[in-house]
Design an enzyme around this catalytic site. Sequence first.
Site, PDB file in Angstrom:
ATOM      1  N   TRP A 138      48.626 -31.405  -1.435  1.00  0.00           N
ATOM      2  CA  TRP A 138      48.216 -30.242  -2.229  1.00  0.00           C
ATOM      3  C   TRP A 138      49.454 -29.543  -2.778  1.00  0.00           C
ATOM      4  O   TRP A 138      50.491 -29.472  -2.111  1.00  0.00           O
ATOM      5  CB  TRP A 138      47.441 -29.253  -1.357  1.00  0.00           C
ATOM      6  N   SER A 139      49.294 -28.974  -3.976  1.00  0.00           N
ATOM      7  CA  SER A 139      50.444 -28.454  -4.712  1.00  0.00           C
ATOM      8  C   SER A 139      51.161 -27.293  -4.030  1.00  0.00           C
ATOM      9  O   SER A 139      52.337 -27.394  -3.679  1.00  0.00           O
ATOM     10  CB  SER A 139      49.978 -28.055  -6.115  1.00  0.00           C
ATOM     11  N   TRP A 140      50.461 -26.148  -3.865  1.00  0.00           N
ATOM     12  CA  TRP A 140      51.239 -25.020  -3.334  1.00  0.00           C
ATOM     13  C   TRP A 140      51.484 -25.174  -1.842  1.00  0.00           C
ATOM     14  O   TRP A 140      52.454 -24.640  -1.314  1.00  0.00           O
ATOM     15  CB  TRP A 140      50.676 -23.667  -3.748  1.00  0.00           C
ATOM     16  N   TYR A 161      37.568 -37.025   1.125  1.00  0.00           N
ATOM     17  CA  TYR A 161      37.627 -35.641   0.636  1.00  0.00           C
ATOM     18  C   TYR A 161      36.760 -35.540  -0.613  1.00  0.00           C
ATOM     19  O   TYR A 161      36.759 -36.440  -1.456  1.00  0.00           O
ATOM     20  CB  TYR A 161      39.078 -35.236   0.296  1.00  0.00           C
ATOM     21  N   GLN A 193      47.517 -25.093  -9.182  1.00  0.00           N
ATOM     22  CA  GLN A 193      47.536 -24.100  -8.096  1.00  0.00           C
ATOM     23  C   GLN A 193      48.699 -23.122  -8.320  1.00  0.00           C
ATOM     24  O   GLN A 193      49.522 -23.321  -9.206  1.00  0.00           O
ATOM     25  CB  GLN A 193      47.686 -24.810  -6.742  1.00  0.00           C
ATOM     26  N   ASP A 230      40.303 -19.530  -2.838  1.00  0.00           N
ATOM     27  CA  ASP A 230      39.098 -20.087  -3.445  1.00  0.00           C
ATOM     28  C   ASP A 230      37.896 -19.147  -3.524  1.00  0.00           C
ATOM     29  O   ASP A 230      37.335 -18.929  -4.585  1.00  0.00           O
ATOM     30  CB  ASP A 230      38.677 -21.345  -2.670  1.00  0.00           C
ATOM     31  N   ARG A 248      33.581 -21.432   6.078  1.00  0.00           N
ATOM     32  CA  ARG A 248      33.894 -22.086   4.801  1.00  0.00           C
ATOM     33  C   ARG A 248      33.114 -21.434   3.666  1.00  0.00           C
ATOM     34  O   ARG A 248      32.191 -20.654   3.900  1.00  0.00           O
ATOM     35  CB  ARG A 248      33.504 -23.581   4.885  1.00  0.00           C
ATOM     36  N   TYR A 299      37.288 -17.805   5.640  1.00  0.00           N
ATOM     37  CA  TYR A 299      38.167 -18.326   4.601  1.00  0.00           C
ATOM     38  C   TYR A 299      38.943 -17.213   3.878  1.00  0.00           C
ATOM     39  O   TYR A 299      39.658 -16.472   4.530  1.00  0.00           O
ATOM     40  CB  TYR A 299      37.268 -19.117   3.659  1.00  0.00           C
ATOM     41  N   GLU A 335      44.352 -22.463  10.474  1.00  0.00           N
ATOM     42  CA  GLU A 335      44.386 -22.285   9.018  1.00  0.00           C
ATOM     43  C   GLU A 335      44.338 -20.790   8.668  1.00  0.00           C
ATOM     44  O   GLU A 335      45.058 -20.320   7.787  1.00  0.00           O
ATOM     45  CB  GLU A 335      43.195 -23.031   8.412  1.00  0.00           C
TER      46      GLU A 335
END
Length: 459
Positions: free
Chosen positions: A63-65, A113, A138, A200, A233, A383, A427
């Site tokens: 994942w990018s960031w 995924y 992102q 998100d 989530r 989340y 997380e």
Amino acid sequence: MTLVAPSSPVAPVSSPPAGVPGEAARPAISPSASLDRAARRVLAANWRRGSTVPAGGLYPHQWSWDSAFIALGLRHLSPVRAQRELESLFGAQWGDGRVPHIVFDPLVPADAYFPGPAFWQSSLRSDAPAVPTSGIVQPPAHALAAWEVFRAAPAVARERSFLPRLYPRLVAWHDYLLTARDLRGSGLMSVVHPWESGMDNSPAWDVPLARVSPLPPSALARRDLAHASAAERPTNTDYGRYIRLARDYRDLRYADTRGSQEFAVEDPLCNALLAAGEHALASIAREVGASAAVHEARAARLTAALTDTLWDGAAGTFFAHDVVSGEALRSYSVAGLMPLIVPSLPAAADLVKTALGDRFRLGSACPVPSYDLTAADHEAGRYWRGPGWVNTSWLFWYGLRLHGELGLADDLRDRLLGRVRACGFREYIDPLTGTGYGTDDFSWTAALTLDLIRTAPSH
Ligand code: 2M8
């Protein structure tokens, strides 16, 4: 093992730390030794042939960031690995400059995924890389990370031409965001999908998302619920909207035509990272012999645009702007505090005041709540709708140090380490009780914990 000199965001970005990388020992904080070891184990387990997955089960690709935050931790373990983390991501950059939010690992089963490579169909674009990727972006944390990775080990970086190779790619990335993604000529970038914000299901997106009709649950093959509880989530309705928006953008071949977006917002977190990133690019430009002036000018323009457009003085925070409706999204999310990472931000003192107030309780709540503790729809375990995250807390800590709030910064650092020590590399974490949520062994929690341990307290 050898350690590198801790680099401090307080030091001027133009002066790398003196000394040979690997010579300085980290401060002796003995209770942190086992935490340090455990963090290193997580990062080793999540490393996959050139980059790190956020979590083996829930997020089995790059994942990018996440990679930007992971590189900030890896720089203390292996400068080369930290550099490769960013290089592998930018190896998947598209011809138009965008850096995709996911780079898929072809060795991972296609259904591990959702939505996977078959959904995104990056090959629709002739300028996409050979490796399958998503088509959205992102938050641009990469220039800041690249500069910090360089500062941790300048000799190794120079030997590998790390910055001369990465600089043009970072510039193309920022160019894309500042041109194709400046959807109304405000000087700020827009995100066109909630996933692009990194936060998100933030309550800040509820109003613009309500306009999007969701796909039915039968159209969703959610895999996340196999790894985390549904209560922690996004809902199925959220997912139905995420997939609808992503499908429509894909069907336009990811064209950023002005006015075509159903969801488009100027987010303070993304624009703050872009402004801080332009400051970092100015330092990088000096290092590689390019002109820093263009980046200094861009940083100044972004800071002014953030302040003129998103700052609400009475509220003491930055609110996102809904490009479709033209309205401010008056939601107190942690994104509104993130411009503290921007040097010379006029509103810095007000942001600290807001963070210390009832909505975020900086003095006691930890990690920094993702959303207003006083709001009726605050959900401490769901989340981005309430729990604290280590990455946004790390950014706030970085901003506190940048603006000379050293006592608050050290206190936040100590309490963050305490939280992680108590609940592991989760997380996200209930900022009041310390209960951990989401996946365990989460890479950016481990990487930034390592960075906090290895960075000397300010005083
Ligand atoms: C979360 O987002 C992904 C979609 O990109 C997901 O829910 O599947 C977010 O927390 C995001 O900020 C993060 O980069 C990603 C991977 O850790 O997970």
